[in-house]
Design a protein around this motif. Structure first.
Motif, PDB file in Angstrom:
ATOM      1  N   GLY A 152       0.783  -1.222   0.000  1.00  0.00           N
ATOM      2  CA  GLY A 152       0.000   0.000   0.000  1.00  0.00           C
ATOM      3  C   GLY A 152       0.818   1.276   0.000  1.00  0.00           C
ATOM      4  N   SER A 153       2.138   1.157  -0.040  1.00  0.00           N
ATOM      5  CA  SER A 153       2.982   2.351  -0.004  1.00  0.00           C
ATOM      6  C   SER A 153       3.086   3.041  -1.371  1.00  0.00           C
ATOM      7  N   GLY A 154       2.523   2.428  -2.409  1.00  0.00           N
ATOM      8  CA  GLY A 154       2.494   3.043  -3.722  1.00  0.00           C
ATOM      9  C   GLY A 154       1.089   3.487  -4.077  1.00  0.00           C
ATOM     10  N   LYS A 155       0.927   4.023  -5.271  1.00  0.00           N
ATOM     11  CA  LYS A 155      -0.402   4.464  -5.691  1.00  0.00           C
ATOM     12  C   LYS A 155      -1.304   3.273  -5.960  1.00  0.00           C
ATOM     13  N   TYR A 156      -0.709   2.156  -6.443  1.00  0.00           N
ATOM     14  CA  TYR A 156      -1.499   0.972  -6.776  1.00  0.00           C
ATOM     15  C   TYR A 156      -0.914  -0.255  -6.091  1.00  0.00           C
ATOM     16  N   LYS A 157      -1.791  -1.242  -5.862  1.00  0.00           N
ATOM     17  CA  LYS A 157      -1.351  -2.497  -5.267  1.00  0.00           C
ATOM     18  C   LYS A 157      -1.135  -3.595  -6.301  1.00  0.00           C
ATOM     19  N   THR A 158      -1.614  -3.389  -7.540  1.00  0.00           N
ATOM     20  CA  THR A 158      -1.437  -4.383  -8.602  1.00  0.00           C
ATOM     21  C   THR A 158      -0.808  -3.741  -9.825  1.00  0.00           C
ATOM     22  N   ILE A 159      -0.092  -4.560 -10.587  1.00  0.00           N
ATOM     23  CA  ILE A 159       0.522  -4.075 -11.823  1.00  0.00           C
ATOM     24  C   ILE A 159      -0.555  -3.752 -12.851  1.00  0.00           C
ATOM     25  N   ASN A 160      -1.613  -4.553 -12.873  1.00  0.00           N
ATOM     26  CA  ASN A 160      -2.702  -4.290 -13.815  1.00  0.00           C
ATOM     27  C   ASN A 160      -3.304  -2.900 -13.626  1.00  0.00           C
ATOM     28  N   ASP A 161      -3.492  -2.494 -12.386  1.00  0.00           N
ATOM     29  CA  ASP A 161      -4.048  -1.162 -12.132  1.00  0.00           C
ATOM     30  C   ASP A 161      -3.096  -0.075 -12.619  1.00  0.00           C
ATOM     31  N   ALA A 162      -1.800  -0.312 -12.486  1.00  0.00           N
ATOM     32  CA  ALA A 162      -0.822   0.667 -12.954  1.00  0.00           C
ATOM     33  C   ALA A 162      -0.844   0.774 -14.476  1.00  0.00           C
ATOM     34  N   VAL A 163      -0.945  -0.373 -15.156  1.00  0.00           N
ATOM     35  CA  VAL A 163      -1.014  -0.371 -16.616  1.00  0.00           C
ATOM     36  C   VAL A 163      -2.291   0.333 -17.085  1.00  0.00           C
ATOM     37  N   LYS A 164      -3.389   0.107 -16.386  1.00  0.00           N
ATOM     38  CA  LYS A 164      -4.656   0.759 -16.743  1.00  0.00           C
ATOM     39  C   LYS A 164      -4.584   2.270 -16.575  1.00  0.00           C
ATOM     40  N   ALA A 165      -3.643   2.726 -15.753  1.00  0.00           N
ATOM     41  CA  ALA A 165      -3.508   4.162 -15.506  1.00  0.00           C
ATOM     42  C   ALA A 165      -2.805   4.903 -16.638  1.00  0.00           C
ATOM     43  N   TYR A 166      -2.351   4.164 -17.631  1.00  0.00           N
ATOM     44  CA  TYR A 166      -1.690   4.784 -18.794  1.00  0.00           C
ATOM     45  C   TYR A 166      -2.649   5.808 -19.408  1.00  0.00           C
ATOM     46  N   PRO A 167      -2.251   7.083 -19.493  1.00  0.00           N
ATOM     47  CA  PRO A 167      -3.177   8.121 -19.961  1.00  0.00           C
ATOM     48  C   PRO A 167      -3.456   8.003 -21.469  1.00  0.00           C
ATOM     49  N   PRO A 168      -4.655   8.327 -21.896  1.00  0.00           N
ATOM     50  CA  PRO A 168      -4.954   8.347 -23.339  1.00  0.00           C
ATOM     51  C   PRO A 168      -4.056   9.347 -24.071  1.00  0.00           C
ATOM     52  N   LYS A 169      -3.592   8.949 -25.252  1.00  0.00           N
ATOM     53  CA  LYS A 169      -2.775   9.823 -26.105  1.00  0.00           C
ATOM     54  C   LYS A 169      -1.506  10.289 -25.390  1.00  0.00           C
ATOM     55  N   PHE A 170      -0.958   9.437 -24.541  1.00  0.00           N
ATOM     56  CA  PHE A 170       0.255   9.785 -23.803  1.00  0.00           C
ATOM     57  C   PHE A 170       1.455   9.799 -24.739  1.00  0.00           C
ATOM     58  N   ASN A 171       2.333  10.776 -24.593  1.00  0.00           N
ATOM     59  CA  ASN A 171       3.564  10.853 -25.373  1.00  0.00           C
ATOM     60  C   ASN A 171       4.766  10.649 -24.456  1.00  0.00           C
ATOM     61  N   GLY A 172       5.790   9.990 -24.989  1.00  0.00           N
ATOM     62  CA  GLY A 172       6.997   9.748 -24.208  1.00  0.00           C
ATOM     63  C   GLY A 172       6.953   8.408 -23.511  1.00  0.00           C
ATOM     64  N   ARG A 173       7.839   8.221 -22.530  1.00  0.00           N
ATOM     65  CA  ARG A 173       7.902   6.990 -21.763  1.00  0.00           C
ATOM     66  C   ARG A 173       6.958   7.072 -20.554  1.00  0.00           C
ATOM     67  N   PHE A 174       6.141   6.041 -20.412  1.00  0.00           N
ATOM     68  CA  PHE A 174       5.308   5.930 -19.215  1.00  0.00           C
ATOM     69  C   PHE A 174       6.035   4.966 -18.285  1.00  0.00           C
ATOM     70  N   VAL A 175       6.452   5.461 -17.131  1.00  0.00           N
ATOM     71  CA  VAL A 175       7.343   4.712 -16.244  1.00  0.00           C
ATOM     72  C   VAL A 175       6.566   4.148 -15.057  1.00  0.00           C
ATOM     73  N   ILE A 176       6.686   2.832 -14.888  1.00  0.00           N
ATOM     74  CA  ILE A 176       6.026   2.135 -13.785  1.00  0.00           C
ATOM     75  C   ILE A 176       7.100   1.482 -12.912  1.00  0.00           C
ATOM     76  N   TYR A 177       7.099   1.819 -11.642  1.00  0.00           N
ATOM     77  CA  TYR A 177       8.020   1.193 -10.687  1.00  0.00           C
ATOM     78  C   TYR A 177       7.222   0.196  -9.845  1.00  0.00           C
ATOM     79  N   VAL A 178       7.683  -1.053  -9.836  1.00  0.00           N
ATOM     80  CA  VAL A 178       7.020  -2.104  -9.064  1.00  0.00           C
ATOM     81  C   VAL A 178       7.941  -2.503  -7.914  1.00  0.00           C
ATOM     82  N   LYS A 179       7.528  -2.185  -6.699  1.00  0.00           N
ATOM     83  CA  LYS A 179       8.357  -2.489  -5.532  1.00  0.00           C
ATOM     84  C   LYS A 179       8.448  -3.993  -5.296  1.00  0.00           C
TER      85      LYS A 179
END
Length: 566
Positions: A260-287
């Motif tokens: 719970g120390s991150g914004k999400y508890k699952t990797i799937n939720d983090a991937v779903k957070a990818y913004p529409p029409k995002f440009n550049g690198r979307f960086v996900i850190y998984v503890k």
């Protein structure tokens, strides 16, 4: 391996066009190229015969080029466009025919999924062909030659989309229905691969003279990339990104943490957070933690960089499999990437089904320009699935038993440890199973500067269980093992026949500069007509710099790479 192999390569049209336009080298900016193209005159019959010479389906090829050949001022681009447009038309027709094939899910769930996947495969093939046409339209003659390898990789993938579609269907009734609707499409795509592979020779037919005063060539940029230890597909921004991550200074877009120390508890939720029409690198850190979930990065989420706290610390795991659950191979993957430009670092991807699960994938990718660094792939049969298009793996660990590194993509695995496990009783081990289907295709598998060793459980019985470097999944399979260390448990014959096929007569199995007790090639299987110990000059063709054209895309990811031989 076999009928249960299912693939869904996905690249959106928008992304494909964007990538192509990004690599086109515009040589003439003053209109000279257009004027040169306008003045090209060719004898149509002779030209068509020459262009169709490398193809296997010549009648279909000549029919395809009839119209363009009637125009005496047709250019190489016109001929290439005609070839790709003809394939596009027939793939669209195949898609329409396949859409009429319906399987009752309640009676045959496996083939229901397989046929539905076929529809998606053909839809993705349409996207890629449309993107290829746009690329050819955008290029001048010199640019067309510069992007030959890119187009060849895409045409090869389009063909693989179609054959994988039919590979996966079990029922003869449904397989026959889909194959009959796809016949023209597979022939024309097969022709397209062979024609694009010989594009340079086509340009010679038109007496195209490429200028020698290029301001900045791709070759020059490849050398610059090599000088700094990164492949050129990694841009300076991405090199900085990975350097920051290694130094603990990178600020990710999202953080995943089971506690719970991150914004999400699952990797799937983090991937779903990818913004529409995002440009550049979307960086996900998984503890650090064990994440028991099936993750799929879909085609609408390009350029993700996901990193963890290291091998055996950040673990994604699952146990989906074909042997027990009757799930098609693609759908068994614990983690799947379907988008271009995917990078992962410092993570473990695991499938815990064990050898009794048979086909059970830990990681698969059909995303173009995938780069994996400092990762572990753990499974038994079919662990790592390099499904389609260009992929690069460095400083990784790969565990498995049967065919555990397999696919139809263009794949180089470099500086990695390949660890063979103990299979089921009466089973053998095969490290690789490549699926190249067209000799001039861009794809194949290269193991470069790797070590192949048994794990602790296999070690005591390593001479009792047969372990081979590989076997040919498809007729034109290409497998290269070079400058690697081979353990004493590798069978002297090296390669195993694929049961019920003659693939050993047509595949290519190459070795160069290997060391260790398993590297003695004197006892290699004589039934493999295409086995060869290749020279350094020949081996150079299979380095990351040449085989993947890594200088054109790896620098953008920031992963270090050895472009040539060690």
């Amino acid at each position: 391996m076999g009928a249960a192999k299912i693939a869904v390569p996905i690249v959106s049209l928008l992304l494909v066009v964007g990538v192509v336009i990004g690599v086109i080298v515009v040589i003439k900016s003053n209109g000279e190229g257009a004027e040169e193209a306008k003045n090209l005159k060719t004898p149509s019959t002779k030209m068509v015969n020459s262009i169709c010479g490398p193809t296997d389906f010549k009648e279909a090829c000549t029919t395809t080029l009839e119209t363009v050949a009637k125009n005496a001022s047709s250019t190489p681009s016109d001929y290439i466009r005609a070839v790709v447009e003809a394939a596009l038309k027939e793939v669209n027709n195949a898609l329409l025919a396949t859409n009429k094939v319906n399987v009752d899910k309640s009676k045959d769930e496996y083939d229901h999924v397989a046929v539905e996947d076929c529809k998606h495969l053909l839809d993705y093939a349409v996207d890629m062909l449309q993107g290829s046409i746009a690329a050819v339209k955008a290029a001048d003659l010199a640019g067309l030659q510069e992007q030959q390898h890119e187009l060849l990789s895409w045409m090869t993938a389009v063909y693989a989309f179609q054959t994988t579609c039919t590979d996966q269907i079990k029922s003869p009734e449904y397989k026959s229905a889909v194959e009959s609707g796809m016949l023209n499409a597979t022939q024309l795509t097969h022709n397209a691969v062979n024609i694009v592979a010989e594009l340079t020779e086509m340009l010679k037919l038109f007496n195209v003279k490429l200028p020698t005063n290029k301001p900045v060539t791709l070759s020059q940029r490849r050398l610059l990339a090599l000088k700094y230890g990164f492949p050129y597909w990694f841009g300076s921004g991405d090199r900085r990104l990975l350097a920051q991550q290694a130094a603990g200074q990178l600020v990710p877009n999202v953080v995943v943490a089971k506690d719970g120390s991150g914004k999400y508890k699952t990797i799937n939720d983090a991937v779903k957070a990818y913004p529409p029409k995002f440009n550049g690198r979307f960086v996900i850190y998984v503890k650090a933690g064990v994440y028991d979930e099936q993750v799929i990065v879909d085609k609408k989420k390009p350029n993700i960089f996901i990193y963890g706290d290291g091998i055996a610390k950040t673990i994604v795991t699952g146990k989906k499999n074909f042997g027990i659950m009757n799930i098609g191979t693609m759908h068994t993957a614990t983690f799947a990437n379907e988008a271009p430009g995917f990078i992962a670092r410092g993570m473990t991807f695991r499938n815990e089904a064990g050898p009794q699960g048979h086909q059970a994938v830990a990681f698969r990718s059909q995303g173009d320009k995938t780069a994996m660094f400092d990762c572990s792939f753990e499974g038994s049969q079919d662990t790592l699935y390099y499904q389609n298009l260009k992929q690069f793996y460095r400083n990784c660990r790969i565990y498995g038993t049967v065919d555990f590194i397999f696919g139809k993509g263009d794949c180089v695995i470099q500086d990695s440890q390949i660890i063979v496990r103990k299979p089921l009783p009466n089973q053998f081990n095969t490290v690789t199973a490549d699926g190249r289907e067209i000799k001039r295709g861009s794809n194949g598998l290269v193991l470069h500067h790797c070590s192949i060793v048994p794990d602790d459980y296999l070690w005591p019985v390593r001479f009792e269980i047969q372990t081979f470097l590989g076997r040919p999944w498809k007729a034109e399979a290409l497998t290269v093992v070079m400058q690697s260390t081979l353990g004493d448990f590798i069978r002297p014959e090296g390669y195993k026949l694929w049961d019920g096929s003659t693939n050993h007569k047509t595949c290519l199995m190459y070795e160069h500069g290997n060391t260790g007790p398993g590297a003695n090639t004197k006892g290699r299987n004589k039934e493999f007509s295409g086995f060869k110990v290749i020279s350094a000059a020949e081996a150079a063709k299979y380095t990351a710099g040449q085989f993947l054209r890594a200088g054109e895309w790896l620098p953008q990811t920031g992963v270090p790479v050895q472009m040539g031989l060690y």
